[in-house]
Design a protein around this motif. Structure first.
Motif, PDB file in Angstrom:
ATOM      1  N   GLN A  18     -46.813 -36.001  84.974  1.00 54.65           N
ATOM      2  CA  GLN A  18     -46.303 -36.971  84.002  1.00 54.65           C
ATOM      3  C   GLN A  18     -46.908 -38.348  84.255  1.00 54.65           C
ATOM      4  OE1 GLN A  18     -42.220 -38.116  84.525  1.00 54.65           O
ATOM      5  NE2 GLN A  18     -42.289 -39.578  82.844  1.00 54.65           N
ATOM      6  N   GLY A  19     -46.998 -38.750  85.518  1.00 53.49           N
ATOM      7  CA  GLY A  19     -47.600 -40.042  85.864  1.00 53.49           C
ATOM      8  C   GLY A  19     -49.056 -40.110  85.462  1.00 53.49           C
ATOM      9  N   ARG A  20     -49.772 -39.022  85.671  1.00 54.36           N
ATOM     10  CA  ARG A  20     -51.186 -38.975  85.271  1.00 54.36           C
ATOM     11  C   ARG A  20     -51.319 -39.096  83.759  1.00 54.36           C
ATOM     12  NH1 ARG A  20     -55.538 -35.954  83.707  1.00 54.36           N
ATOM     13  NH2 ARG A  20     -57.412 -36.221  84.931  1.00 54.36           N
ATOM     14  N   GLN A  21     -50.500 -38.350  83.031  1.00 61.35           N
ATOM     15  CA  GLN A  21     -50.553 -38.394  81.565  1.00 61.35           C
ATOM     16  C   GLN A  21     -50.150 -39.771  81.029  1.00 61.35           C
ATOM     17  OE1 GLN A  21     -51.903 -36.069  79.568  1.00 61.35           O
ATOM     18  NE2 GLN A  21     -52.394 -35.012  81.492  1.00 61.35           N
ATOM     19  N   THR A  22     -49.168 -40.379  81.672  1.00 59.72           N
ATOM     20  CA  THR A  22     -48.720 -41.708  81.266  1.00 59.72           C
ATOM     21  C   THR A  22     -49.848 -42.722  81.455  1.00 59.72           C
ATOM     22  OG1 THR A  22     -46.450 -41.133  81.823  1.00 59.72           O
ATOM     23  CG2 THR A  22     -46.949 -43.463  81.673  1.00 59.72           C
ATOM     24  N   LEU A  23     -50.559 -42.627  82.563  1.00 53.55           N
ATOM     25  CA  LEU A  23     -51.703 -43.521  82.777  1.00 53.55           C
ATOM     26  C   LEU A  23     -52.818 -43.222  81.778  1.00 53.55           C
ATOM     27  CD1 LEU A  23     -53.246 -45.740  84.173  1.00 53.55           C
ATOM     28  CD2 LEU A  23     -53.859 -44.109  85.982  1.00 53.55           C
ATOM     29  N   LEU A  24     -53.097 -41.950  81.530  1.00 56.05           N
ATOM     30  CA  LEU A  24     -54.148 -41.604  80.558  1.00 56.05           C
ATOM     31  C   LEU A  24     -53.863 -42.235  79.196  1.00 56.05           C
ATOM     32  CD1 LEU A  24     -54.835 -37.856  81.433  1.00 56.05           C
ATOM     33  CD2 LEU A  24     -56.411 -39.793  81.717  1.00 56.05           C
ATOM     34  N   GLN A  25     -52.606 -42.273  78.800  1.00 54.52           N
ATOM     35  CA  GLN A  25     -52.241 -42.914  77.528  1.00 54.52           C
ATOM     36  C   GLN A  25     -52.592 -44.395  77.545  1.00 54.52           C
ATOM     37  OE1 GLN A  25     -48.043 -42.241  77.179  1.00 54.52           O
ATOM     38  NE2 GLN A  25     -48.282 -40.068  76.704  1.00 54.52           N
ATOM     39  N   ARG A  26     -52.484 -45.031  78.715  1.00 55.45           N
ATOM     40  CA  ARG A  26     -52.692 -46.466  78.822  1.00 55.45           C
ATOM     41  C   ARG A  26     -54.147 -46.856  79.077  1.00 55.45           C
ATOM     42  NH1 ARG A  26     -47.816 -45.068  79.256  1.00 55.45           N
ATOM     43  NH2 ARG A  26     -46.096 -46.465  78.790  1.00 55.45           N
ATOM     44  N   ILE A  27     -55.008 -45.872  79.248  1.00 56.40           N
ATOM     45  CA  ILE A  27     -56.440 -46.199  79.368  1.00 56.40           C
ATOM     46  C   ILE A  27     -57.238 -45.678  78.175  1.00 56.40           C
ATOM     47  CG2 ILE A  27     -56.354 -46.345  81.879  1.00 56.40           C
ATOM     48  CD1 ILE A  27     -57.793 -43.640  82.000  1.00 56.40           C
ATOM     49  N   GLN A  28     -56.610 -44.936  77.304  1.00 56.49           N
ATOM     50  CA  GLN A  28     -57.306 -44.343  76.159  1.00 56.49           C
ATOM     51  C   GLN A  28     -57.971 -45.406  75.279  1.00 56.49           C
ATOM     52  OE1 GLN A  28     -54.784 -42.068  73.569  1.00 56.49           O
ATOM     53  NE2 GLN A  28     -56.498 -41.100  72.555  1.00 56.49           N
ATOM     54  N   ILE A  29     -57.242 -46.430  74.889  1.00 59.32           N
ATOM     55  CA  ILE A  29     -57.816 -47.464  74.023  1.00 59.32           C
ATOM     56  C   ILE A  29     -58.879 -48.269  74.778  1.00 59.32           C
ATOM     57  CG2 ILE A  29     -56.020 -49.161  74.478  1.00 59.32           C
ATOM     58  CD1 ILE A  29     -56.304 -50.125  71.592  1.00 59.32           C
TER      59      ILE A  29
END
Length: 183
Positions: free
Chosen positions: A122-133
């Motif tokens: 979940q932490g990895r996915q949450t970070l991925l969301q915040r680096i996508q843009i």
């Protein structure tokens, strides 16, 4: 100055902030906290200067330690967003010696909850969301701001709150106000 990002959908009252933790200062987070307090109608989103490499790993210029910190920050933002700017201000004030757990406690956050999230998928996915843009726009400079999903600017020195408001909100003699007067 402010530049425009062509082809992006206009999203009013949104401020995307792109940063790394090595070069960020407490003054930046104080500015963002003051701005968010006075302008609670503006959706401030924090993004981290990291990318996914060819091996699928999240990497940043600050190395694995910075990526770990990004994961903690993303988890805080997801679960306890009101404490994120206080936490970041604490962490940026004395990076080499400050304990993230102590900063979490000072910011009224639960270190065990943060640690569990940051170490999980979940932490990895949450970070991925915040680096996508960040990956999409290829932002590499700290700090960089995207206003209303269409205007982009960076800064060398931290401005006063009033100067920041003029740039972000278009009040006074900032770039947005000048553009309005010229149209």
């Amino acid at each position: 100055g402010v530049s425009y990002i062509i082809g992006r959908h206009y999203i009013p009252k949104r401020l995307d902030v792109f940063l790394n933790l090595r070069e960020s200062t407490p003054a930046l987070f104080k500015l963002l906290k003051d701005f968010s307090t006075q302008h609670s109608d503006v959706d401030i989103r924090i993004h981290y200067l990291a990318i996914v490499n060819d091996n699928g790993e999240i990497v940043s210029k600050g190395g694995a330690g910075e990526v770990e910190e990004f994961r903690r920050c993303a988890c805080i933002d997801e679960n306890d967003p009101a404490g994120l700017l206080d936490y970041l201000a604490c962490r940026s004030s004395d990076k080499p010696t400050s304990s993230w757990e102590n900063c979490a406690l000072k910011s009224r956050l639960d270190p065990a909850k943060i640690k569990a999230c940051a170490g999980s998928e979940q932490g990895r996915q949450t970070l991925l969301q915040r680096i996508q843009i960040n990956e999409e726009l290829e932002i590499v400079k700290n700090p960089t701001f995207v206003v209303d999903n269409t205007e982009i600017f960076g800064m060398v020195q931290i401005p006063t709150l009033e100067e920041f408001e003029r740039t972000v909100l278009g009040t006074g003699n900032g770039p947005k106000e000048k553009a309005k007067k010229n149209s």
